[in-house]
Each structure stands twice: as C-alpha cells, then as structure tokens.
Design an enzyme around this catalytic site. Structure first.
Site, mmCIF file in Angstrom:
data_model
loop_
_atom_site.group_PDB
_atom_site.id
_atom_site.type_symbol
_atom_site.label_atom_id
_atom_site.label_comp_id
_atom_site.label_asym_id
_atom_site.label_seq_id
_atom_site.Cartn_x
_atom_site.Cartn_y
_atom_site.Cartn_z
ATOM 1 N N HIS A 1 44.962 38.413 42.400
ATOM 2 C CA HIS A 1 44.423 39.566 41.673
ATOM 3 C C HIS A 1 44.162 40.702 42.665
ATOM 4 C CE1 HIS A 1 41.543 42.126 39.594
ATOM 5 N NE2 HIS A 1 42.154 41.712 38.501
ATOM 6 N N LYS B 1 35.982 38.228 35.832
ATOM 7 C CA LYS B 1 35.551 38.590 37.189
ATOM 8 C C LYS B 1 34.184 37.942 37.468
ATOM 9 C CE LYS B 1 38.343 42.651 36.623
ATOM 10 N NZ LYS B 1 38.719 43.972 37.063
ATOM 11 N N ASN C 1 39.914 38.235 31.908
ATOM 12 C CA ASN C 1 39.456 37.989 33.283
ATOM 13 C C ASN C 1 38.019 38.503 33.382
ATOM 14 O OD1 ASN C 1 38.948 37.945 36.014
ATOM 15 N ND2 ASN C 1 40.342 39.632 36.510
ATOM 16 N N GLY D 1 39.849 48.910 35.844
ATOM 17 C CA GLY D 1 38.431 49.271 35.791
ATOM 18 C C GLY D 1 38.183 50.772 35.886
ATOM 19 N N GLU E 1 49.563 44.612 37.158
ATOM 20 C CA GLU E 1 48.290 45.322 37.071
ATOM 21 C C GLU E 1 48.267 46.449 38.100
ATOM 22 O OE1 GLU E 1 44.994 42.816 35.174
ATOM 23 O OE2 GLU E 1 45.074 42.277 37.277
ATOM 24 N N GLU F 1 41.758 42.581 43.209
ATOM 25 C CA GLU F 1 40.459 42.542 43.907
ATOM 26 C C GLU F 1 40.477 41.487 45.020
ATOM 27 O OE1 GLU F 1 38.187 42.236 40.324
ATOM 28 O OE2 GLU F 1 38.870 44.269 39.841
ATOM 29 N N SER G 1 42.621 48.412 32.262
ATOM 30 C CA SER G 1 41.947 49.199 31.218
ATOM 31 C C SER G 1 42.530 48.970 29.820
ATOM 32 C CB SER G 1 41.953 50.689 31.577
ATOM 33 O OG SER G 1 41.226 50.902 32.787
HETATM 34 P P1 PGA Z 1 40.087 46.041 33.437
HETATM 35 O O1 PGA Z 1 40.491 44.881 34.470
HETATM 36 O O2 PGA Z 1 40.617 45.658 32.094
HETATM 37 O O3 PGA Z 1 38.578 46.084 33.477
HETATM 38 O O4 PGA Z 1 40.722 47.306 33.932
HETATM 39 C C1 PGA Z 1 41.736 44.228 34.397
HETATM 40 C C2 PGA Z 1 41.863 43.191 35.494
HETATM 41 O O5 PGA Z 1 41.409 43.445 36.615
HETATM 42 O O6 PGA Z 1 42.411 42.095 35.285
#
Ligand code: PGA
Length: 252
Positions: free
Chosen positions: A97, A13, A11, A173, A167, A99, A212
């Site tokens: 997601h 983003k 992903n 993140g 998630e 976010e 992460s």
């Molecule tokens: P990340 O994001 O691996 O940077 O923690 C995962 C995601 O939001 O899908």
C-alpha cells in the site's frame, strides 16, 4: 470487456479497534442478491478476531490484513506473518500500500518477498501500485506502476490467486479522485502487463481502483473499462457509506 466479478474492499488503515469493529458489523446491512460483488474488509490486525466473530451475520464478507512480514516467525518485533494472519482468519492481504511504501519505506523488493510469503500460505495478495503527483507530472506513470507490478510478481507462483489495486498516491485521502478515464488508462496498462507475465489467466485477475472512492463516485468509476472493483479507505469506516458502495457495484 472483462468477466471478472466486481470487488468492493475496505481498507480501514489504523482505524476501528475491536469494539468499534463489532459495532461496524452489527450495523452493516449489505444488499441481498446473487449479482453482488465480492466484499472484503481489511481491519487492523488487532481487530481481526473481532471481525471474524462478528461478520458471522454476513459470512460473504472476506477478511484480510493490511501487511505481513515475509518470514514465518522469528525475531521481528512488531510484525505479523502470513501464517499467523491465515490462522487468525484472514484470506487476503494488502501488499505494498502507498502508505507502507511512502511512510514506512517499504521497497519493491520487500513487496515481492511479502507477496511470495502470502501466496505460500494461501493468502491472496492485493498488490497496490500507484504513482505520486510528481511522477505523474514527469510522465513516469507507466514506468512506476509497471515497475511496482513486475517486482511484486517476481516470486509469485504461476497459479496463485491475486488482485491488483491501482491507487494513485495523489488521490489517496485527499478528496482528489482520478477520472474514470485516468483509472481505465492505468488499468489497461496493468492488464496488458499481467497478460504478458501470466498469460491467459491474467484476464480473471481483478484490478481495483482506490483513492477517494465514495458512494457518490463509485458507480461511474466501476463503469470504466477494466475497473473491476474499488479499494475504499475513509468511506469504508462507516457501515452505511460502505454498503452504498457495495450497492453501486451490485448488478453490474
Ligand atoms: P481513501 O484511501 O479512500 O481514503 O482515499 C484509499 C486507500 O488508501 O486504500
């Protein structure tokens, strides 16, 4: 145990424009072999065309969008529809997601409508669910993630393809990763609920872990029961680290 083929999804983003997307695919060297996972990338919509033309070197890579609107067309400034995403070469879409939910205020009900639109246009929804740290500490993990799953599946046609991604919001993140045990526990809850809702076919639906994930922790997460794949944010932006995660999912 599950016989679901592993999935490694990136992903991106709001990262990597069309020029960087072309460079990414030029540099991406995925391990050969038939025992490899499904591999998918979710670039920004504006980079999808570049991804479609540059992944020709490795047509194994499936492409998706990060969000869609539930309507097919109309006065929705700034949005893209499932039909458009499909026409532009996407076969998958992220849905709900964290976010989208927490930064843009997307509701469970909206996620449900989007999932139905995606399925109606042959886009496989990757339904993202996850609890915040406060919700986890308050003992609400199960209620939150199953509530999100139920709402997302409410209008899903009975036989439509789908994936689910667990998630935990506190692990996205942040460098904090759920332990393989945390992931396995949440995945077991999701698997059981999907079987109750969808019957036997639920066993073939991949449940990915995200938050992460890096080359250094992917293998142990992927070894946990019912962790059928990983959804990778930051570590998917670099072709070498993404390829190492694909390697970790190969042969298992
Ligand atoms: P990340 O994001 O691996 O940077 O923690 C995962 C995601 O939001 O899908």
């Amino acid at each position: 145990m599950t016989e679901v083929r592993k999935v490694v999804a990136g992903n991106w983003k709001m990262n990597l424009g069309p020029v960087e997307t072309t460079s990414f695919f030029r540099e991406l060297a995925l391990p050969d072999g038939e025992d490899g996972p499904r591999v998918a990338i979710f670039p920004p919509s504006l980079s999808l065309a570049a991804a479609v033309s540059s992944r020709d070197r490795d047509p194994r890579v499936e492409l998706g969008v990060q969000n869609i609107h539930w309507e097919d067309a109309g006065a929705f400034t700034g949005e893209v529809s499932a039909a458009m995403a499909r026409e532009a070469g996407a076969t998958l879409t992220l849905m709900g997601h964290s976010e989208r939910r927490h930064v843009f205020g997307e509701t469970d009900e909206e996620v449900g409508r989007k999932v139905a639109a995606a399925a109606g246009h042959g886009l496989t929804p990757v339904i993202c669910v996850g609890e915040t740290l406060d919700q986890r500490r308050a003992g609400r993990l199960e209620g939150v993630i199953l509530g999100q799953l139920d709402a997302a599946l409410e209008h899903m046609p009975g036989d439509g393809a789908l994936m689910v991604a667990y998630e935990p919001v506190w692990a996205i993140g942040t460098g904090e990763t759920a332990t393989p045990r945390d992931a396995a526990d949440a995945h077991a809850l999701l698997a059981t609920r999907m079987e109750a809702l969808l019957g036997e076919r639920a066993r073939a639906i991949p449940i990915l872990y995200g938050g992460s994930v890096k080359p250094g922790n992917a293998a142990e997460l992927l070894a946990a029961p019912r962790v059928d794949g990983v959804l990778v944010g930051g570590a998917s932006l670099d072709p070498a680290s993404f390829a190492r995660i694909v390697e970790a999912a190969t042969g298992g």
